[in-house]
Design an enzyme around this catalytic site. Structure first.
Site, PDB file in Angstrom:
ATOM      1  N   HIS A  28      45.512  56.907  55.088  1.00 38.73           N
ATOM      2  CA  HIS A  28      45.162  57.000  56.399  1.00 38.73           C
ATOM      3  C   HIS A  28      44.151  55.582  56.663  1.00 38.73           C
ATOM      4  CE1 HIS A  28      43.681  59.435  60.168  1.00 38.73           C
ATOM      5  NE2 HIS A  28      43.943  58.015  60.448  1.00 38.73           N
ATOM      6  N   HIS A  34      44.774  52.318  59.494  1.00 36.21           N
ATOM      7  CA  HIS A  34      45.472  51.685  60.498  1.00 36.21           C
ATOM      8  C   HIS A  34      45.267  50.048  60.103  1.00 36.21           C
ATOM      9  CE1 HIS A  34      45.854  55.203  63.023  1.00 36.21           C
ATOM     10  NE2 HIS A  34      44.722  55.597  62.395  1.00 36.21           N
ATOM     11  N   GLU A  58      41.727  65.650  65.665  1.00 37.41           N
ATOM     12  CA  GLU A  58      40.413  64.803  65.307  1.00 37.41           C
ATOM     13  C   GLU A  58      39.406  64.961  66.419  1.00 37.41           C
ATOM     14  OE1 GLU A  58      41.464  60.843  66.335  1.00 37.41           O
ATOM     15  OE2 GLU A  58      39.608  59.834  65.375  1.00 37.41           O
ATOM     16  N   ASP A  70      40.494  55.010  57.631  1.00 40.82           N
ATOM     17  CA  ASP A  70      40.872  55.023  59.303  1.00 40.82           C
ATOM     18  C   ASP A  70      40.873  53.416  59.810  1.00 40.82           C
ATOM     19  OD1 ASP A  70      42.135  56.133  61.440  1.00 40.82           O
ATOM     20  OD2 ASP A  70      39.880  57.112  62.086  1.00 40.82           O
ATOM     21  N   ASP A  71      39.731  53.169  60.066  1.00 42.54           N
ATOM     22  CA  ASP A  71      39.562  51.779  60.828  1.00 42.54           C
ATOM     23  C   ASP A  71      38.318  51.107  60.234  1.00 42.54           C
ATOM     24  OD1 ASP A  71      41.659  51.946  63.088  1.00 42.54           O
ATOM     25  OD2 ASP A  71      40.574  53.580  63.203  1.00 42.54           O
TER      26      ASP A  71
HETATM   27  N1  ADE Z   1      44.266  54.495  66.119  1.00 43.17           N
HETATM   28  C1  ADE Z   1      43.381  54.120  65.492  1.00 43.17           C
HETATM   29  N2  ADE Z   1      42.457  54.802  64.815  1.00 43.17           N
HETATM   30  C2  ADE Z   1      42.681  55.866  65.368  1.00 43.17           C
HETATM   31  C3  ADE Z   1      42.127  57.337  65.352  1.00 43.17           C
HETATM   32  N3  ADE Z   1      41.280  57.511  64.816  1.00 43.17           N
HETATM   33  N4  ADE Z   1      42.565  58.190  66.029  1.00 43.17           N
HETATM   34  C4  ADE Z   1      43.653  57.980  66.951  1.00 43.17           C
HETATM   35  N5  ADE Z   1      44.447  56.957  66.944  1.00 43.17           N
HETATM   36  C5  ADE Z   1      43.823  55.875  66.243  1.00 43.17           C
HETATM   37 ZN    ZN Z   2      43.700  57.235  62.195  1.00 43.73          ZN
END
Ligand code: ADE
Ligand code: ZN
Length: 325
Positions: free
Chosen positions: A16, A18, A198, A276-277
């Site tokens: 996971h 992005h 989430e 995630d990011d």
């Molecule tokens: N796009 C990038 N990060 C995300 C997240 N945590 N939840 C939903 N969309 C996303």
């Molecule tokens: Zn995500």
């Protein structure tokens, strides 16, 4: 301390991430200059100061703005290559990387430009000891029709991504909105995943499973509110790609100490740890492991289980999985 060393050195899969969320402020400014794109921030420090999020939407607004500097195939390559180097340093040996084509095609960037740059970086990642694959995500705040158009644009490159996902603003955009798109993707033999639970309710996790028929749930941390759902996730061995630092920065949990990762593991779920990011949430894979273990008192048994879950939850061929461990 032996536990931090174990967490850092153990081979792991990231399921996971992005890729647009791996774009560091320094690279945003470098690409802005290279492409002549104007940014509403004067420097890296000012941009970083804007990374004070209160919920998912407050992050997404800045995340989509950051992606505006990506125009050429080389930009996408450079972004992915930077992530893959960080992943290799954290002993990630398998990465299943989300990308958001609609963020780019909406600005006039061709699907081919996006996929070309990203897939070349994934191919070159073999040199780093990382087996990397792409998962195309549909933006759930946009329409079903726009998702179908995106799928059409991506199908000429069908061999360069292994699956599809669903991301962006969760509340108000339940999985059911994309039933027909996911049906079509299933017919194309694509793997299916979706963000659910989430910020959104357990009902969204149920519909991701029963309506979209996804193989994994991204996040899914709200599932602990529904005992019947917990039982379903455990019985079917549905992997959850949990992102602790993301949950902290987006205020899903007030403190890392309150994160429910241990509860998910103790219930027998195939929970995994992911970033995630990472450029926005303050840490790549090993930072997620180290900070979460320090805050919640997880031990070496949990570490081993999380590493194993990451490979079990991955879409890698069983033969490849055995090579990783
Ligand atoms: N796009 C990038 N990060 C995300 C997240 N945590 N939840 C939903 N969309 C996303
Ligand atoms: Zn995500």
């Amino acid at each position: 301390e032996r536990l931090p060393a174990l967490l850092a050195a153990m081979p792991k899969a990231e399921l996971h991430i992005h890729i647009e969320g791996s774009l560091e402020p320094e690279l945003i400014f470098a690409l802005a200059q290279r492409n002549g794109v104007a940014l509403p921030y004067t420097d890296v420090e000012e941009l970083r100061r804007a990374y004070a999020f209160t919920n998912l939407q407050s992050f997404l607004d800045i995340y989509y703005a950051g992606a505006s500097v990506l125009l050429q195939p080389q930009d996408f390559y450079d972004m992915a290559w930077a992530y893959l180097q960080r992943a290799a340093a954290d002993h990630v040996v398998r990465a299943e990387i989300f990308f958001d084509p609609q963020t780019h095609t909406a600005r006039g960037v061709a699907m081919e430009t996006v996929i070309d740059g990203l897939s070349r970086a994934c191919r070159d990642a073999r040199q780093l000891g990382v087996d990397a694959e792409l998962i195309l995500c549909f933006l759930r705040h946009l329409s079903e029709e726009e998702a179908f158009a995106t799928l059409e644009q991506a199908l000429p490159f069908r061999d360069r991504f292994i699956g599809v996902g669903l991301d962006s603003s969760e509340l108000g955009h339940p999985p059911e909105k994309f039933t027909r798109v996911f049906d079509a993707c299933r017919r194309h033999g694509l793997h299916l995943v979706a963000h659910a639970g989430e910020e959104g309710p357990p009902a969204y996790v149920w519909s991701a499973l029963d309506v979209l028929k996804v193989e994994r749930i991204d996040h899914g941390v709200q599932s602990t509110k529904d005992p019947a759902l917990m039982k379903r996730l455990a019985q079917d061995g549905i992997p959850l790609t949990v992102c602790p630092l993301s949950n902290l920065k987006l205020c899903v949990f007030p403190q890392l100490e309150q994160h429910n990762l241990r509860e998910l593991l103790d219930a027998g779920l195939v929970a995994t740890v992911n970033s995630d990011d990472p450029a926005y949430f303050g840490g790549y894979m090993n930072a997620n492991f180290l900070q979460t273990f320090a805050a919640t008192g997880l031990d070496a048994h949990h570490a081993y289980r999380l590493a194993r879950n990451s490979f079990e939850g991955s879409f890698a061929e069983p033969a490849a999985r055995r090579r990783y461990v």
